[in-house]
Enzyme design. Sequence first.
Site, PDB file in Angstrom:
ATOM      1  N   LYS B  98       0.832  -1.208   0.000  1.00  0.00           N
ATOM      2  CA  LYS B  98       0.000   0.000   0.000  1.00  0.00           C
ATOM      3  C   LYS B  98       0.864   1.255   0.000  1.00  0.00           C
ATOM      4  O   LYS B  98       0.727   2.113   0.889  1.00  0.00           O
ATOM      5  CB  LYS B  98      -0.954   0.002   1.199  1.00  0.00           C
ATOM      6  CG  LYS B  98      -1.758  -1.294   1.380  1.00  0.00           C
ATOM      7  CD  LYS B  98      -2.988  -1.359   0.526  1.00  0.00           C
ATOM      8  CE  LYS B  98      -3.956  -2.480   0.832  1.00  0.00           C
ATOM      9  NZ  LYS B  98      -3.497  -3.701   1.441  1.00  0.00           N
ATOM     10  N   ARG B  99       1.725   1.404  -0.988  1.00  0.00           N
ATOM     11  CA  ARG B  99       2.577   2.573  -1.063  1.00  0.00           C
ATOM     12  C   ARG B  99       1.979   3.643  -1.977  1.00  0.00           C
ATOM     13  O   ARG B  99       0.872   3.488  -2.494  1.00  0.00           O
ATOM     14  CB  ARG B  99       3.979   2.183  -1.537  1.00  0.00           C
ATOM     15  CG  ARG B  99       4.738   1.248  -0.584  1.00  0.00           C
ATOM     16  CD  ARG B  99       4.886   1.871   0.805  1.00  0.00           C
ATOM     17  NE  ARG B  99       5.990   1.320   1.564  1.00  0.00           N
ATOM     18  CZ  ARG B  99       5.913   0.374   2.493  1.00  0.00           C
ATOM     19  NH1 ARG B  99       4.759  -0.187   2.786  1.00  0.00           N
ATOM     20  NH2 ARG B  99       6.995  -0.037   3.154  1.00  0.00           N
TER      21      ARG B  99
END
Lengths: 262, 262
Positions: B98-99
């Site tokens: 989840k960057r």
Amino acid sequence: MRSKHPVIQTLHDNKSRVNHCLCVGIDPDITKLPEAFSHTLSGLNDFLEKVIKDTSGQVLAYKPNISFFEALGIDGLKSLELLRKHIPENIPMILDAKRGDIGNTATMQAKYLFDYFGADASTLHPYMGLDSLEPFFKYKDKLHFVLGLTSNPSASNFEKLKLENGEPLYKTVISQCAGWNKEYGNVGVVVGATQSELKEIRKIDQDIIFLIPGVGAQGGYYEDAFSQGKNQDDLVVINASRSILYQNPELSFCERISQTIS
Amino acid sequence: MRSKHPVIQTLHDNKSRVNHCLCVGIDPDITKLPEAFSHTLSGLNDFLEKVIKDTSGQVLAYKPNISFFEALGIDGLKSLELLRKHIPENIPMILDAKRGDIGNTATMQAKYLFDYFGADASTLHPYMGLDSLEPFFKYKDKLHFVLGLTSNPSASNFEKLKLENGEPLYKTVISQCAGWNKEYGNVGVVVGATQSELKEIRKIDQDIIFLIPGVGAQGGYYEDAFSQGKNQDDLVVINASRSILYQNPELSFCERISQTIS
């Protein structure tokens, strides 16, 4: 009157001492190290130790960007551990990590940033909503800056989309964060300094604290960010990274801070 | 006709071999390890090695959740490095991270996930828009799953907000991702299995590949996720984590896989 959140109190104390609201962003980049330092991890560690030693009496807070450490792998994360030890306790460390995920994962993320690295604050993506943020908010003594309106051009893709009520998405996100701040007392928002909307955004809520990146290398100005972004207690966290760490090598770090805020 | 993206081709090959689209999520939790393993990092490493050894002939892909490794600190990240070595080359490793951040930071994030950990795919937050995602998309041979509509209740906070055009935000995000996929050829979206909107979402675009978490412990069903989420090539990545790793300890991992897909 409820007492101030401990990190906000520390920011106020530091502001009184240094007379400005500049936070120094730590984006380690081995290729940009000054000539006096070897272009290795060891050189980087020496460089970061010197940055802290030279500037800790002159900053509001530090904002290490965890992604720059991560890019160096596990050894890079060891540099971040070392950096944490060099940062004095009275200077809040905002660990810029842009996390956020479903509840059980967010709990793990918060453990990493706060329990493992000892961060005082972090940054969060709002997209997934409250239950992706609440495991952070539950760290009561920490501050949690949720992305509101960011300083990059593609903020227009989604952040500025107009909702049914005619307002852009970021306004609803920021209003919602202001509401959560009333409930949890430890929520801030990230608002880019290059955005002309800053003044307008401040009107949404007078209390919530802004973290304003984008000053310096990204093109924003400190004075505008301060006058437009401060809350009712005259507090705001204004971040400059590259312009302090790597630009104008003929100046000392503190001279670069003075130049950035002047 | 352009040839298939290498990771998508591998997913197709694996689907032909195992006859399903189940991806096993690796959320390491020392407190949940079976009795046969010591509740230590070393026990965790043994457990993960066994999971891979027992299941690699029976899965479409693996999805380690980096946050669970990070919560264990640097030693936990060493476990992730070890896990990477155990995962066979023909099983894509989707490193769920989840960057997403401004360009120079996103470049660092991509280096960490792809160059350092050797991930074949990752997951991304859309909020900041294209320039926060493009440094990932530029890793052409990797797959990039952008959050569309997630499986958590608070997806209603922002993802489901109605835009000026009457459509919820997530639809615009997913449409935009489908457009980027036409341009870059390596973009997918995350759509939660617990969302009744899955069938409707599939209509937005027939080509883009969905990563569907939320099957098993989170309450979604494999068969619904498959029939409603598959693309025009009958491909979809459906993830189950806790129900494979920790539930029904009287069954083997492969029996748990069979049970989840039946």
